[in-house]
Write a protein that holds these residues in place. Sequence first.
Motif, short mmCIF file in Angstrom:
data_model
loop_
_atom_site.label_atom_id
_atom_site.label_comp_id
_atom_site.label_asym_id
_atom_site.label_seq_id
_atom_site.Cartn_x
_atom_site.Cartn_y
_atom_site.Cartn_z
N GLY A 173 6.71 51.31 -4.14
CA GLY A 173 6.21 51.63 -5.47
C GLY A 173 6.51 53.05 -5.93
O GLY A 173 6.12 53.46 -7.02
N GLY B 235 9.34 54.28 -6.78
CA GLY B 235 10.37 54.33 -7.83
C GLY B 235 11.80 54.30 -7.31
O GLY B 235 12.74 54.57 -8.06
N LYS B 236 11.97 53.93 -6.05
CA LYS B 236 13.30 53.95 -5.44
C LYS B 236 14.23 52.92 -6.08
O LYS B 236 15.34 53.24 -6.50
N SER B 237 13.78 51.66 -6.14
CA SER B 237 14.64 50.61 -6.71
C SER B 237 14.91 50.87 -8.19
O SER B 237 16.02 50.65 -8.67
N THR B 238 13.90 51.34 -8.90
CA THR B 238 14.09 51.64 -10.33
C THR B 238 15.20 52.69 -10.49
O THR B 238 16.04 52.59 -11.37
N PRO C 89 0.79 54.19 -10.91
CA PRO C 89 1.75 54.89 -11.77
C PRO C 89 1.48 54.71 -13.26
O PRO C 89 2.13 55.32 -14.09
#
Length: 324
Positions: free
Chosen positions: A51, A53-56, A282
Amino acid sequence: MSESRVILEVKGLKKYFPVHRGDKTLFVKAIDGIDFEVREGETVGLVGESGSGKSTTAYCVIGMYSVTDGTIVFKGKDISCASAQRPLELKRDMQIVFQDPGTSLNPQHTIYKILELPLKVHGLAKGHELHDRIVQLLESVELPESYLYKYPRMIGGGERQMVAIARALATNPSFMILDEPTSSLDVSVQAKIINMLLRLQKEYNLSYLFITHDLSLMRNVATRVVIMYLGKIAEMAPTEIFFRSPQHPYTQMLLSSIPVVTQQEEDLKPKKIKSQGEIPSPVNVPPGCSFNTRCPFVKPECYERDPVMVQVGPDHFVRCNLFT
Ligand SMILES: Nc1ncnc2c1ncn2[C@@H]1O[C@H](COP(=O)(O)OP(=O)(O)O)[C@@H](O)[C@H]1O
Ligand SMILES: [Mg+2]
């Protein structure tokens, strides 16, 4: 390392997702202003809890998501636009391997067809050459030719990920994003995939953005480590410096919880910092430093002032009020 050419430069990147709560629209700040770069031939380890924000970040860089703000420059060209508007040669040059090869490979297609598709779409080979190239791609990930006529469900999870890697190599990219490429796999095949990725990197002169929640994996894989927390970067440093002298309280918390084998490694670890508090949502990030709900060194100003990134050594950056 620092003299190598920068191939990817991410500046002030933000990605907010609107969410509707009753008649109000709120925003999930999945990425909230991050700056980092990837240099030629290196592996940047982008590390953070689920969660963070890595993939985003990966999806913005590859163009699957439009960006809310900020710029992405690849080999000198601004690619902040979505994938459809990007020049084809740049799209070929940048590929992604997803976490779960079970869903990223079309179950209706044979391995042959899966590997053929990018070659055809980009007009990279035809006739005999096409067949030879497909065989060669499969060989490069150490799978036998007989696999060409199998379907993804007929092979193991690790083998599926090897096919996904072969597919990513089809367009001869120079840069690959690996989004948790081994975290859905058995421990027994994880090392095999990692070693294969390292071999391929040398063979094809690839640069990697290697995304993982497993910090210990990065010790022998990354040239630099970037730590994300709630859509922002907490610390980044060359790997050796990072593990020897981590500075951010969050990084120290992560490192002190990594299990180690030898006493020597244990001695190198930062003093035990117990994980405490909750990760805020977030959609509702606290004012000031977003780590203030968990930080053992929190000061009154941390509830008001969001820290800025400061340089604390060669190529070593920390975003924490203790350093400003
Ligand atoms: N399409 C989306 N819509 C709304 N929220 C999203 C979407 N994608 C991701 N998020 C939220 O953004 C945050 C970052 O997600 P993600 O980038 O997937 O994290 P990671 O890969 O580090 O686990 C999470 O809180 C997640 O719930
Ligand atoms: Mg992810």
